[in-house]
Design a protein around this motif. Structure first.
Motif, short mmCIF file in Angstrom:
data_model
loop_
_atom_site.label_atom_id
_atom_site.label_comp_id
_atom_site.label_asym_id
_atom_site.label_seq_id
_atom_site.Cartn_x
_atom_site.Cartn_y
_atom_site.Cartn_z
N PHE A 177 0.83 -1.20 0.00
CA PHE A 177 0.00 0.00 0.00
C PHE A 177 0.87 1.25 0.00
O PHE A 177 0.65 2.18 -0.81
CB PHE A 177 -0.93 -0.01 1.21
N PHE A 178 1.85 1.31 0.88
CA PHE A 178 2.67 2.51 0.98
C PHE A 178 3.59 2.66 -0.23
O PHE A 178 3.92 3.79 -0.63
CB PHE A 178 3.45 2.52 2.29
N ASP A 179 3.99 1.56 -0.85
CA ASP A 179 4.75 1.64 -2.10
C ASP A 179 3.89 2.26 -3.20
O ASP A 179 4.35 3.13 -3.95
CB ASP A 179 5.23 0.25 -2.53
N ALA A 180 2.65 1.80 -3.31
CA ALA A 180 1.73 2.35 -4.33
C ALA A 180 1.42 3.82 -4.03
O ALA A 180 1.28 4.63 -4.94
CB ALA A 180 0.44 1.53 -4.36
N LEU A 181 1.36 4.15 -2.75
CA LEU A 181 1.10 5.53 -2.34
C LEU A 181 2.23 6.43 -2.81
O LEU A 181 2.00 7.52 -3.36
CB LEU A 181 0.98 5.57 -0.81
N ASP A 187 -4.23 2.26 -9.77
CA ASP A 187 -4.66 0.86 -9.90
C ASP A 187 -4.07 0.00 -8.79
O ASP A 187 -4.75 -0.88 -8.25
CB ASP A 187 -4.23 0.31 -11.27
N GLY A 188 -2.81 0.23 -8.46
CA GLY A 188 -2.18 -0.53 -7.38
C GLY A 188 -2.87 -0.29 -6.05
O GLY A 188 -3.06 -1.23 -5.27
N LEU A 189 -3.25 0.95 -5.78
CA LEU A 189 -3.97 1.26 -4.54
C LEU A 189 -5.35 0.62 -4.55
O LEU A 189 -5.77 0.01 -3.56
CB LEU A 189 -4.09 2.78 -4.38
N VAL A 214 -14.09 9.81 3.22
CA VAL A 214 -14.09 9.43 1.81
C VAL A 214 -14.39 7.94 1.74
O VAL A 214 -13.75 7.14 2.41
CB VAL A 214 -12.73 9.73 1.15
N MET A 215 -15.38 7.58 0.94
CA MET A 215 -15.86 6.21 0.88
C MET A 215 -15.63 5.63 -0.51
O MET A 215 -15.77 6.32 -1.52
CB MET A 215 -17.35 6.16 1.22
N GLY A 216 -15.34 4.31 -0.56
CA GLY A 216 -15.24 3.60 -1.82
C GLY A 216 -13.82 3.52 -2.33
O GLY A 216 -13.05 4.49 -2.23
N ALA A 217 -13.47 2.35 -2.89
CA ALA A 217 -12.09 2.10 -3.30
C ALA A 217 -11.62 3.09 -4.37
O ALA A 217 -10.49 3.58 -4.30
CB ALA A 217 -11.97 0.67 -3.83
N ASP A 218 -12.45 3.39 -5.34
CA ASP A 218 -12.02 4.27 -6.41
C ASP A 218 -11.78 5.68 -5.90
O ASP A 218 -10.76 6.31 -6.25
CB ASP A 218 -13.06 4.29 -7.54
N ASN A 219 -12.69 6.20 -5.07
CA ASN A 219 -12.54 7.55 -4.54
C ASN A 219 -11.29 7.67 -3.67
O ASN A 219 -10.53 8.64 -3.77
CB ASN A 219 -13.78 7.94 -3.73
N VAL A 220 -11.09 6.69 -2.80
CA VAL A 220 -9.94 6.74 -1.89
C VAL A 220 -8.64 6.62 -2.68
O VAL A 220 -7.68 7.37 -2.45
CB VAL A 220 -10.04 5.62 -0.83
N ALA A 221 -8.58 5.70 -3.65
CA ALA A 221 -7.37 5.51 -4.44
C ALA A 221 -7.02 6.77 -5.22
O ALA A 221 -5.85 7.19 -5.27
CB ALA A 221 -7.54 4.33 -5.38
N ARG A 222 -8.01 7.40 -5.83
CA ARG A 222 -7.74 8.60 -6.63
C ARG A 222 -7.30 9.77 -5.74
O ARG A 222 -6.41 10.55 -6.13
CB ARG A 222 -8.98 8.98 -7.44
N LEU A 223 -7.89 9.90 -4.58
CA LEU A 223 -7.50 10.97 -3.68
C LEU A 223 -6.05 10.78 -3.21
O LEU A 223 -5.24 11.72 -3.24
CB LEU A 223 -8.43 11.02 -2.47
N PHE A 224 -5.71 9.58 -2.81
CA PHE A 224 -4.35 9.30 -2.38
C PHE A 224 -3.36 9.54 -3.52
O PHE A 224 -2.31 10.16 -3.34
CB PHE A 224 -4.23 7.85 -1.91
N ALA A 225 -3.68 9.02 -4.70
CA ALA A 225 -2.77 9.11 -5.83
C ALA A 225 -2.56 10.56 -6.28
O ALA A 225 -1.50 10.91 -6.80
CB ALA A 225 -3.30 8.28 -7.00
N ALA A 226 -3.56 11.40 -6.04
CA ALA A 226 -3.44 12.80 -6.44
C ALA A 226 -2.63 13.61 -5.43
O ALA A 226 -1.87 14.51 -5.82
CB ALA A 226 -4.84 13.41 -6.58
N TYR A 227 -2.76 13.30 -4.15
CA TYR A 227 -2.18 14.18 -3.13
C TYR A 227 -0.82 13.73 -2.63
O TYR A 227 0.08 14.55 -2.45
CB TYR A 227 -3.15 14.31 -1.95
N PHE A 228 -0.62 12.44 -2.41
CA PHE A 228 0.60 12.02 -1.73
C PHE A 228 1.87 12.19 -2.55
O PHE A 228 2.93 12.47 -1.98
CB PHE A 228 0.44 10.60 -1.19
N PRO A 229 1.84 12.07 -3.88
CA PRO A 229 3.05 12.40 -4.63
C PRO A 229 3.50 13.85 -4.42
O PRO A 229 4.69 14.16 -4.52
CB PRO A 229 2.64 12.14 -6.08
#
Length: 314
Positions: A177-181, A187-189, A214-229
């Motif tokens: 998870f943290f690697d994908a983050l 997709d990995g998240l 934030v609910m749901g796999a797609d919403n959470v994954a997109r939020l993480f992928a947008a902000y953490f980089p």
């Protein structure tokens, strides 16, 4: 042993009792210190230091919890326990009970109980005190304590989380998870998240935080992928760490100051809940705390300046 030696031997147990009742590292440490001061000032001889000190620290914790409940009702946003890096008390015969009672999910369930129910449940179900000892600790009859224990147990069983038991598998999933983050890999998240995953933050109104979960796999994954980089771009780092017995990580700024503690609940091989604590008051026991507002501004600025560069690439 003299009193100091007896107290130091019992300190891990006393802290573990107080923390589970209060959900606060700093308040638990204060309760343990107050128990020592009362014992030191007492001239009475005690046949069982464990019974005496457990009673004192339990009563102090109940009093603190009763006053804290008013503050928690007016708390800004979701309230989470202070993240605990390590439980100082270990008992191989109670290992499962100790671990189950330490997770944030379990502590949040305990938060719904009355202070007396919470204390009785912790002493009985987690630390296996007998009802005579519990009655002395909470100032109620044994019969009343048995009733409190039944009510508390019923409530806890109804909502008890069912985490994956294999710690190695949980840790491996957290590492992925943290690697994908770090890579911003949507997709990995998404592959690691349960379909109904929820992400919730506790900033206490003192740090930038989401307006709602934030609910749901797609919403959470997109939020993480947008902000953490963005955080990676400004040298924010994180190190894996067990928090409250669950896989998680401590996030720090470039100076090593603590920004966030994140905990993952893993159920059936997927991440079910992600909880982050950014309230600086709840992180100070871990180390010097970062300025979350400054980090947020710098991350957003870095994202804006990086965008034109990306647009100009062939």
């Amino acid at each position: 042993m003299n009193r100091v030696e007896q107290f130091e031997e019992l300190r891990p147990l006393l802290f573990s009792i107080a923390y589970r009742i209060l959900g606060s590292v700093t308040e638990a440490e204060d309760a343990v210190q107050e128990a020592w001061l009362r014992w030191e000032a007492s001239e009475a001889r005690t046949e069982s230091p464990k019974a005496y000190l457990s009673t004192v620290v339990t009563r102090i914790a109940i009093d603190v919890l009763q006053s804290a409940r008013v503050r928690r009702e007016t708390y800004v946003g979701p309230w989470f326990p202070e993240p605990l890096l390590n439980d100082p008390y270990q008992d191989p015969e109670r290992a499962a009970e100790l671990a189950d009672s330490l997770s944030m999910a379990a502590l949040l369930l305990l938060e719904r109980l009355s202070p007396l129910e919470r204390a009785v449940f912790v002493l009985r179900e987690v630390f296996a005190f007998d009802f005579e000892e519990i009655a002395a600790a909470v100032g109620r009859s044994e019969a009343a304590c048995r009733q409190l224990a039944v009510r508390a147990r019923r409530h806890m069983e109804a909502g008890r989380p069912r985490f994956d038991a294999d710690q190695r598998e949980r840790d491996e999933l957290a590492e992925r998870f943290f690697d994908a983050l770090r890579e911003g890999d949507v997709d990995g998240l998404r592959d690691l998240l349960a379909a109904d995953v929820s992400m919730v933050g506790d900033g206490g109104g003192k740090t930038p935080q989401l307006a709602r979960a934030v609910m749901g796999a797609d919403n959470v994954a997109r939020l993480f992928a947008a902000y953490f980089p963005r955080l990676v771009r400004i040298d924010v780092t994180w190190r894996p760490h067990q928090l409250n017995g669950q896989p998680g990580a401590i996030f720090c700024d470039r100076d090593g100051k603590v920004l966030t503690a994140m905990v993952l609940d893993v159920v059936e091989g997927q991440i079910q809940t992600i909880r982050s604590v950014t309230n600086p008051d709840k992180l100070a026991h871990i180390g010097p705390v970062a300025d979350a507002w400054a980090i947020s501004r710098e991350a957003n600025h870095a994202a804006r300046t990086a965008r034109p560069e990306q647009e100009n690439r062939p």
